[in-house]
Design a protein around this motif. Structure first.
Motif, mmCIF file in Angstrom:
data_model
loop_
_atom_site.group_PDB
_atom_site.id
_atom_site.type_symbol
_atom_site.label_atom_id
_atom_site.label_comp_id
_atom_site.label_asym_id
_atom_site.label_seq_id
_atom_site.Cartn_x
_atom_site.Cartn_y
_atom_site.Cartn_z
ATOM 1 N N GLY A 22 -4.716 6.009 11.551
ATOM 2 C CA GLY A 22 -4.695 4.750 11.411
ATOM 3 C C GLY A 22 -5.461 4.247 10.351
ATOM 4 N N ILE A 23 -6.603 4.431 10.098
ATOM 5 C CA ILE A 23 -7.631 4.183 9.123
ATOM 6 C C ILE A 23 -6.755 4.151 7.731
ATOM 7 N N GLN A 24 -6.423 5.595 7.270
ATOM 8 C CA GLN A 24 -5.747 5.664 6.073
ATOM 9 C C GLN A 24 -4.633 4.676 5.973
ATOM 10 N N ALA A 25 -3.684 4.379 7.094
ATOM 11 C CA ALA A 25 -2.775 3.628 6.853
ATOM 12 C C ALA A 25 -3.207 1.950 6.535
ATOM 13 N N ALA A 26 -4.137 1.640 7.227
ATOM 14 C CA ALA A 26 -4.784 0.294 7.162
ATOM 15 C C ALA A 26 -5.314 0.277 5.622
ATOM 16 N N LYS A 27 -5.860 1.360 5.313
ATOM 17 C CA LYS A 27 -6.637 1.097 3.839
ATOM 18 C C LYS A 27 -5.422 1.050 2.701
ATOM 19 N N LYS A 28 -4.460 1.835 2.831
ATOM 20 C CA LYS A 28 -3.485 2.129 1.915
ATOM 21 C C LYS A 28 -2.591 0.418 1.825
ATOM 22 N N LEU A 29 -2.759 -0.440 2.692
ATOM 23 C CA LEU A 29 -2.200 -1.507 2.737
ATOM 24 C C LEU A 29 -2.962 -2.472 2.238
ATOM 25 N N LYS A 30 -4.166 -2.424 1.917
ATOM 26 C CA LYS A 30 -5.064 -3.236 1.193
ATOM 27 C C LYS A 30 -4.519 -4.094 -0.200
ATOM 28 N N ASN A 31 -4.540 -5.376 -0.243
ATOM 29 C CA ASN A 31 -4.143 -5.788 -1.242
ATOM 30 C C ASN A 31 -2.571 -6.082 -1.341
ATOM 31 N N LYS A 32 -1.880 -5.484 -0.456
ATOM 32 C CA LYS A 32 -0.207 -5.452 -0.341
ATOM 33 C C LYS A 32 0.108 -6.828 0.369
ATOM 34 N N GLU A 33 1.178 -7.225 0.142
ATOM 35 C CA GLU A 33 1.616 -8.612 0.488
ATOM 36 C C GLU A 33 2.097 -8.309 2.218
ATOM 37 N N VAL A 34 1.381 -7.921 3.011
ATOM 38 C CA VAL A 34 1.376 -7.906 4.267
ATOM 39 C C VAL A 34 0.122 -8.259 5.380
ATOM 40 N N GLN A 35 0.297 -8.704 6.585
ATOM 41 C CA GLN A 35 -0.790 -8.991 7.202
ATOM 42 C C GLN A 35 -0.896 -7.477 8.161
ATOM 43 N N ILE A 71 -15.657 -0.640 8.208
ATOM 44 C CA ILE A 71 -14.974 0.065 7.320
ATOM 45 C C ILE A 71 -14.008 -1.032 6.617
ATOM 46 N N PHE A 72 -13.699 -2.126 6.989
ATOM 47 C CA PHE A 72 -12.580 -3.049 6.489
ATOM 48 C C PHE A 72 -13.131 -4.332 6.061
ATOM 49 N N LYS A 73 -14.572 -4.285 6.027
ATOM 50 C CA LYS A 73 -15.007 -5.535 5.813
ATOM 51 C C LYS A 73 -14.688 -6.297 4.743
ATOM 52 N N LEU A 332 1.156 7.920 3.762
ATOM 53 C CA LEU A 332 2.637 7.817 3.353
ATOM 54 C C LEU A 332 3.392 6.649 4.047
ATOM 55 N N VAL A 333 3.146 6.608 5.402
ATOM 56 C CA VAL A 333 3.674 5.326 6.210
ATOM 57 C C VAL A 333 3.452 4.130 5.754
ATOM 58 N N ALA A 334 2.310 3.661 4.944
ATOM 59 C CA ALA A 334 1.838 2.615 4.716
ATOM 60 C C ALA A 334 2.714 2.436 3.166
ATOM 61 N N LYS A 335 2.699 3.532 2.559
ATOM 62 C CA LYS A 335 3.558 3.116 1.455
ATOM 63 C C LYS A 335 4.952 3.043 1.522
ATOM 64 N N ASN A 336 5.519 3.493 2.686
ATOM 65 C CA ASN A 336 6.888 3.515 2.798
ATOM 66 C C ASN A 336 7.069 2.105 3.675
ATOM 67 N N ILE A 337 6.635 1.650 4.393
ATOM 68 C CA ILE A 337 6.476 0.260 4.944
ATOM 69 C C ILE A 337 6.610 -0.688 3.871
ATOM 70 N N VAL A 338 5.838 -0.618 2.647
ATOM 71 C CA VAL A 338 5.675 -1.604 1.514
ATOM 72 C C VAL A 338 7.211 -1.396 1.003
ATOM 73 N N LYS A 339 7.762 -0.041 0.576
ATOM 74 C CA LYS A 339 8.909 0.193 0.029
ATOM 75 C C LYS A 339 9.929 -0.524 0.746
ATOM 76 N N LYS A 340 10.092 -0.414 2.194
ATOM 77 C CA LYS A 340 11.052 -0.777 2.916
ATOM 78 C C LYS A 340 11.202 -2.446 2.857
ATOM 79 N N ILE A 341 10.040 -2.975 2.947
ATOM 80 C CA ILE A 341 9.940 -4.334 2.874
ATOM 81 C C ILE A 341 10.646 -5.091 1.449
ATOM 82 N N ASN A 342 10.353 -4.001 0.316
ATOM 83 C CA ASN A 342 11.094 -4.280 -1.116
ATOM 84 C C ASN A 342 12.270 -3.725 -1.244
ATOM 85 N N ASP A 343 12.825 -3.193 -0.040
ATOM 86 C CA ASP A 343 14.243 -2.530 -0.293
ATOM 87 C C ASP A 343 14.309 -1.348 -1.226
ATOM 88 N N ILE A 344 13.205 -0.639 -1.266
ATOM 89 C CA ILE A 344 13.021 0.496 -2.060
ATOM 90 C C ILE A 344 13.196 1.581 -1.134
#
Lengths: 435, 435
Positions: A22-35, A71-73, A332-344
């Motif tokens: 969970g921590i890795q997924a959340a970190k990887k989503l930093k600065n991405k266009e998701v909440q 961790i996420f401050k 990888l899941v974090a990356k894939n979710i961003v891809k999915k959002i962008n239809d990649i």
């Protein structure tokens, strides 16, 4: 009742569980266009590989825990709540929790695993599990309480029951716990309890399979058995445990061991959640996922780590339940979710095996790195280095390092404290002390 | 039922309590021709002066506790039992405990003190005391749980109640706790809870007398008030607390403060034991002792430290309830018991005042050493040095030192962990989480 979380224009990714994945997924989503919303029962991350050191008085509980908020401050798109997920409503894309409902666009289930007692209720009731910090603290208290209790009885057989430790399960946790108990026996307890004959303390390690550390090389198994035997641990392989009533462990071979402390490390089961189609829960109570970690039949729900079973040709029973697998899947899941959002198109998971290791005692560890295998003092230093570097938080690393250096030179364990009595199976004859 | 403790030919000295006084007495009896038996409810010594740092997340609980068995591991004439004394039978020279009866030839009562709520039942039920490690851990959990709860409500007034801290009692513990909470507010919480407006967090320090730190110099009071005000603490002196129902603190001035966390540090009472003649229990629930610390009317029972009131011309209300007084009495009582055994006249107690100090925050402390008084950064270093040196156990000193250095440079507190939820007055609307 929906809970009060600020809405944004970005898709919402909810992560259940602040473990390694969970921590890795959340970190990887930093600065991405998701909440990013994370919920966890605890407000801290637990470094589970070192729980056994808390249980045996080697480390303080706080040293292996790290506040999730800290961790996420610096991550602006991250929101945390202490909450327990109770039900997933895949139709409404909603998680029902103890604090209210949370809507998600994408859901990452990273709930990890808990002790698996394989349906044996008496063991579940009487044996000590070791998956959380409160459980490790309870075990620490119980070990020490038993030595205090042994002082209060005239009966030699009762005294021996208090000093007879049975560790069930010969995986890394079982081996490490048995080793740590042996070090307590050899270096610490004789000084603390000069009135007791500590040589009569027994440590039994019971494993159902033919060898310890079954997931590692035969060389590692053999060496760890040698190490443990030299430290005075009785090893029983090919031995099944049939039951434990709080007094006696019944073994498949017909023998019985009288013991007041039985430690259960013989198996885990995924912490699945109700609401998800039950047909996709496979062996080990895990969600069956495809190579993108999507739960079978769900497009927007991912499971990672111990709660996921990604069955492939190379891993017919899923990936090992270790931190690196969970972390790699989280990334990888974090990356894939961003891809999915962008239809990649999403990328399939490929496990990078970082090897495995276990420590038995001072100067004694076993390490398998692919075909490179080594054991002994150098392995022990590698084990310590890897664990220090994996600990979350610089302060925790420093404190654990100081403790280890201290223990190494003093042959001592710092924290032999019964902060809260463990009452589950404390001697019933004793009038409890209000603390 | 008598408990099983080996008999020797030497007279038996029983010490009840492993605090500052009890430890010194036992140490001083090393290599003397006596058998020393210590009992304590806990298996560790608590360094009470730093409890407030555990409660506010600055230190780990284990760092300020030290196993009693470890302190005495090289003392051959010492025996320890985890036990609670329940009754003293002076005729039979016997202590009745939860584990059985213990005979004594000489008895040292070193039970210390506990929170004094002056009969206000509602405060006892709802306010947080801070005299033991479990209590400090409960307070730590409650402080953090309240911020988590504040996130779950829409009501601004309820949110403010969760963030309104009331510290009752302006002695060293109250001043230090208020200061530590102010540091959390100023440096830590805004990062952890960006969703909350932490400026709305209030810290109220309430003192019944005309000034804070009433036992110290006026200069120290004034300076500590200045320090606290600058850090944002609201100080109300000459203010009495009439009650607290878990929601509202009622003040003598007619005002009321809505608050979910009230910390009680307004007074202590001696932990006297039944069996001793009640007429010798004087103000503050302490045993009246003569200059040899013998309880009035008893030749072989001594009381030391917080549970003893030695009323003299210089100390018409007894000696201050601080560690040095207890330690000095412990040393002298041990010496006097040896003298008594050898028919040598005992020596009367003479208190050596080592001065007093309190810390308010980083670089801010107040120190009174007789007529030498100083405040600020140097005082703060002196405070830290004295506390580090007084901590029992080299390992604890190292760990606390590392933590302090870390906090100093990072402006951070390491241990913001809710290891066990505190349920006493947690938000009742929440379904509890099983941890």
């Amino acid at each position: 009742m929906s809970i009060d979380i600020p809405e944004t224009n970005f898709p919402r990714v909810v992560i259940i569980g602040g473990g390694f994945g969970g921590i890795q997924a959340a970190k990887k989503l930093k600065n991405k266009e998701v909440q990013v919303i994370m919920i966890d029962r605890h407000n801290y991350h637990t470094f589970q590989p070192l729980l056994y050191q808390v249980a045996t008085g080697g480390l303080e509980p706080d040293s292996i825990a790290h506040p999730l908020r800290k961790i996420f401050k610096n991550q602006k798109n991250f929101i945390f709540r202490v909450a327990e997920a109770r039900f997933i409503d895949g139709e409404k894309k909603t998680i029902i929790t103890n604090i209210g409902d949370i809507h998600y666009d994408y859901l990452i289930i990273a709930t990890g695993s808990n002790s698996n007692f394989f349906g044996m209720k008496d063991i579940e009731e009487h044996a000590m599990p070791m998956k959380t910090i409160p459980e490790a603290l309870d075990m620490r208290s119980l070990v020490l309480q038993n030595f205090e209790s042994a002082l209060l009885t005239d009966s030699l057989s009762e005294q021996e029951a208090f000093m007879n430790f049975v560790v069930i399960g010969g995986g890394p946790t079982g081996v490490e716990t048995a080793g740590a108990l042996a070090e307590l026996k050899n270096h610490v307890l004789p000084h603390d309890y000069p009135e007791l004959d500590i040589r009569r303390m027994q440590i039994n390690l019971i494993e159902g399979g033919p060898r310890l550390l079954g997931a590692m090389s035969e060389q590692a198994s053999e060496k760890s058995e040698n190490f443990l035997k030299r430290m005075g641990v009785n090893i029983r392989t090919n031995e099944r445990v049939l039951g434990y009533d709080g007094e006696k462990v019944e073994l498949g071979s017909g023998k019985a061991l009288e013991s007041k402390v039985v430690i259960w490390s013989a198996g885990v089961r995924g912490e699945t959640l109700p609401g998800i189609n039950k047909d996709v829960v496979v062996g080990g109570n895990r969600f069956k996922v495809n190579t993108f970690n999507q739960i079978e039949g769900y497009d927007d729900i991912f499971a990672i780590g111990d709660v996921a079973a990604m069955i492939t040709e190379d891993f017919p029973r899923g990936h090992p339940g270790v931190a690196p697998a969970a972390m790699q899947q989280g990334v990888l899941v974090a990356k894939n979710i961003v891809k999915k959002i962008n239809d990649i198109p999403m990328e399939p998971f490929k496990y990078f095996d970082k090897g495995s290791m276990a420590t038995v005692g001072r100067n004694r560890a076993v390490v398998d790195l692919g075909f490179i295998r080594f054991q002994g003092m150098f392995a022990w230093f590698v084990w310590m280095f890897v664990h220090l570097m994996t600990l979350v938080g610089f302060r925790n690393r420093v404190v654990v390092f100081v403790n280890w250096v201290w223990s190494y030179f003093s042959y001592d364990r710092g924290t032999r404290l019964i902060i809260r009595r463990f009452e589950k199976q404390a001697d019933k004859k004793l009038d409890p002390i209000e603390v």
